[in-house]
Design an enzyme around this catalytic site. Structure first.
Site, PDB file in Angstrom:
ATOM      1  N   GLY A  40       0.824  -1.196   0.000  1.00  0.00           N
ATOM      2  CA  GLY A  40       0.000   0.000   0.000  1.00  0.00           C
ATOM      3  C   GLY A  40       0.857   1.244   0.000  1.00  0.00           C
ATOM      4  O   GLY A  40       2.084   1.168   0.087  1.00  0.00           O
ATOM      5  N   GLY A  43       0.137   9.183   1.896  1.00  0.00           N
ATOM      6  CA  GLY A  43       0.719  10.502   1.747  1.00  0.00           C
ATOM      7  C   GLY A  43       2.165  10.600   2.186  1.00  0.00           C
ATOM      8  O   GLY A  43       2.929  11.405   1.679  1.00  0.00           O
ATOM      9  N   GLY A  45       4.357   7.668   2.635  1.00  0.00           N
ATOM     10  CA  GLY A  45       5.267   6.643   2.159  1.00  0.00           C
ATOM     11  C   GLY A  45       4.573   5.440   1.578  1.00  0.00           C
ATOM     12  O   GLY A  45       3.361   5.431   1.377  1.00  0.00           O
ATOM     13  N   LYS A  62       7.976   0.178   5.895  1.00  0.00           N
ATOM     14  CA  LYS A  62       7.419   1.466   5.468  1.00  0.00           C
ATOM     15  C   LYS A  62       8.581   2.339   5.036  1.00  0.00           C
ATOM     16  O   LYS A  62       9.508   2.578   5.812  1.00  0.00           O
ATOM     17  CB  LYS A  62       6.654   2.131   6.611  1.00  0.00           C
ATOM     18  CG  LYS A  62       6.045   3.476   6.243  1.00  0.00           C
ATOM     19  CD  LYS A  62       5.275   4.036   7.425  1.00  0.00           C
ATOM     20  CE  LYS A  62       4.626   5.362   7.102  1.00  0.00           C
ATOM     21  NZ  LYS A  62       3.861   5.886   8.258  1.00  0.00           N
ATOM     22  N   ASP A 157      -3.997  10.090  14.095  1.00  0.00           N
ATOM     23  CA  ASP A 157      -4.580   9.604  12.840  1.00  0.00           C
ATOM     24  C   ASP A 157      -5.394   8.342  13.105  1.00  0.00           C
ATOM     25  O   ASP A 157      -5.295   7.360  12.381  1.00  0.00           O
ATOM     26  CB  ASP A 157      -3.474   9.331  11.813  1.00  0.00           C
ATOM     27  CG  ASP A 157      -4.023   9.165  10.402  1.00  0.00           C
ATOM     28  OD1 ASP A 157      -5.157   9.640  10.127  1.00  0.00           O
ATOM     29  OD2 ASP A 157      -3.337   8.548   9.563  1.00  0.00           O
TER      30      ASP A 157
END
Length: 178
Positions: A40, A43, A45, A62, A157
Site C-alpha cells: 500500500g 501521503g 510513504g 514502510k 490519525d
C-alpha cells in the site's frame, strides 16, 4: 489528467506512481530486508511486504517518500514515530523492529508483518458488525491507546484504516493499532 500529478484534481487525495516504476521492489534495504511486494501507499510513504534476508522473518517495511526524506521536519517526525512506537510495550501496538535509510537516502521502518485486514475493509465488506465484535475491538483499542497515552504519545490519525484486525493466538479480531 496529468499522469505526474501528486494529487487527484477531483478529490485532492495524494497519488502515487504506478507499481511499474517502483525501483525498490526486489531490492534489499538496510542490508537486511528484501522488499517482495508493495502492500500500500499513502501521503507519507509506501509499505512493502519484506523478509529479513538472514532470519527469513516476514516484515512490513514502510519507506518514506523521497521528497519527505529531504525535509528536516518530516525526517524528525518519522524518526520520532519510530522511537516512540518502539517504546510502547503493548500487544495491540504494532512492533517496530528496525529504523534506517535506504541506499538512495529514504528513511524506512521495519515492523512486524500482520495478516488479516483493516477495520475499514471489514466495515466495507460486512457493512454491520455484531455488537460483541464492536465491543471487543473497542476494548483492545482502548488498551493500546491507554498505553500510548501513558508515555505521552497521541496517535493523531485514529481511523478504521489504521486499526488492523489479525487472527492471533486463536482469537479473531485481535487488534493492532497502526
Amino acid at each position: 489528467m496529468d499522469a505526474d500529478a501528486l494529487f487527484c484534481p477531483k478529490c485532492g487525495t495524494a497519488r502515487s506512481k504506478s507499481d511499474d516504476s517502483d525501483s525498490l521492489l526486489g531490492q534489499v534495504v538496510g542490508g537486511r530486508y528484501l522488499l517482495i511486494e508493495r502492500l500500500g501507499h499513502g501521503g507519507s510513504g509506501t509499505i512493502y511486504r519484506g523478509e529479513h534476508v538472514t532470519l527469513r522473518r516476514k516484515v512490513a517495511v514502510k519507506v518514506l517518500h523521497h521528497e519527505l526524506s529531504q525535509d528536516d521536519l518530516s525526517v524528525e517526525r518519522f524518526r520520532r514515530e519510530a522511537t516512540t512506537v518502539a517504546e510502547i510495550d503493548n500487544d495491540h501496538i504494532v512492533q517496530i523492529h528496525d529504523f534506517g535509510r535506504t541506499e538512495d537516502g529514504r528513511l524506512y521502518l521495519a515492523m512486524e508483518f500482520l495478516e488479516g485486514e483493516t477495520l475499514d475493509a471489514r466495515i466495507h465488506r460486512d457493512r454491520q458488525l455484531p455488537i460483541e465484535d464492536v465491543a471487543n475491538i473497542l476494548i483492545q483499542l482502548g488498551e493500546a491507546l491507554m498505553e500510548a497515552h501513558a508515555i505521552g504519545y497521541v496517535h493523531r490519525d485514529l481511523r478504521p484504516r489504521n486499526v488492523f484486525l489479525a487472527n492471533r493466538r486463536g482469537q479473531a479480531n485481535f487488534v493492532k493499532l497502526l
